[in-house]
Design an enzyme around this catalytic site. Structure first.
Site, PDB file in Angstrom:
ATOM      1  N   HIS A 187      60.533  40.180   0.727  1.00  0.00           N
ATOM      2  CA  HIS A 187      59.320  39.436   0.480  1.00  0.00           C
ATOM      3  C   HIS A 187      58.468  39.406   1.617  1.00  0.00           C
ATOM      4  CE1 HIS A 187      56.398  37.071  -1.531  1.00  0.00           C
ATOM      5  NE2 HIS A 187      56.594  36.116  -0.716  1.00  0.00           N
ATOM      6  N   GLN A 225      58.771  41.570   4.206  1.00  0.00           N
ATOM      7  CA  GLN A 225      58.364  43.058   4.569  1.00  0.00           C
ATOM      8  C   GLN A 225      57.325  43.253   3.806  1.00  0.00           C
ATOM      9  OE1 GLN A 225      60.065  43.190   7.874  1.00  0.00           O
ATOM     10  NE2 GLN A 225      59.630  45.101   7.043  1.00  0.00           N
ATOM     11  N   ASP A 226      57.367  42.812   2.584  1.00  0.00           N
ATOM     12  CA  ASP A 226      56.037  43.201   1.696  1.00  0.00           C
ATOM     13  C   ASP A 226      55.006  42.694   2.086  1.00  0.00           C
ATOM     14  OD1 ASP A 226      55.000  44.440  -0.665  1.00  0.00           O
ATOM     15  OD2 ASP A 226      55.030  42.399  -1.603  1.00  0.00           O
ATOM     16  N   HIS A 227      54.794  41.160   2.693  1.00  0.00           N
ATOM     17  CA  HIS A 227      53.676  40.467   3.225  1.00  0.00           C
ATOM     18  C   HIS A 227      53.288  41.223   4.508  1.00  0.00           C
ATOM     19  CE1 HIS A 227      52.648  36.767   0.923  1.00  0.00           C
ATOM     20  NE2 HIS A 227      54.081  37.003   0.455  1.00  0.00           N
TER      21      HIS A 227
END
Length: 111
Positions: free
Chosen positions: A75, A77-79
Site C-alpha cells: 500500500h 509503495q502504491d501511494h
C-alpha cells in the site's frame, strides 16, 4: 514496530505530496502559477523525504534484514508511485496552462 512506523510515514508523506500536486493543478487551472509552483516545490520536499525513507528501507533489506511482504508495505509503495505520477503530471499541466494563457493573451493582442 520501527518498520510499521516507517511504512506509515511513507504513506502519510506520499499522500501529502499527492495532495500538494493536485493543489498545484488547481492553482494552475485558475492562473495562479506562482502558487502552483509553491505547491509543487512543497510536494518536491515531501517526495524527497519519502524517497530517502524508501532508500533506507531498501538498504536495510540489502544488508540482510528481512521483511515480510505485508499489504501495508504494498500500500505504501502504491501511494508513493501515485504521488510521483501525479507530481509529474502536475508539472506538465502547469506548463500547459501557462502556454494556453500565453496563447489567449496573444490572441487578444491580435484582435
Amino acid at each position: 514496530m520501527d518498520l510499521e512506523r516507517d511504512i506509515l510515514n511513507l504513506i502519510a508523506y506520499s499522500g501529502e505530496a499527492r495532495s500538494l500536486a493536485m493543489e498545484a493543478i488547481g492553482y494552475a487551472k485558475n492562473g495562479e502559477y506562482e502558487r502552483a509552483e509553491e505547491s509543487l516545490n512543497e510536494a518536491d520536499e515531501k517526495l524527497a523525504m519519502v524517497h530517502d525513507m524508501q532508500t533506507k528501507l531498501l538498504q536495510r533489506e540489502a544488508s540482510g534484514e528481512s521483511f515480510s511482504m505485508s499489504i501495508l508495505l504494498v500500500h505504501a509503495q502504491d501511494h508513493l508511485m501515485n504521488a510521483i505520477t501525479i507530481h509529474t503530471l502536475a508539472k506538465e499541466f502547469l506548463d500547459v496552462f501557462k502556454r494556453l494563457n500565453e496563447l489567449e493573451r496573444e490572441k487578444e493582442r491580435c484582435k
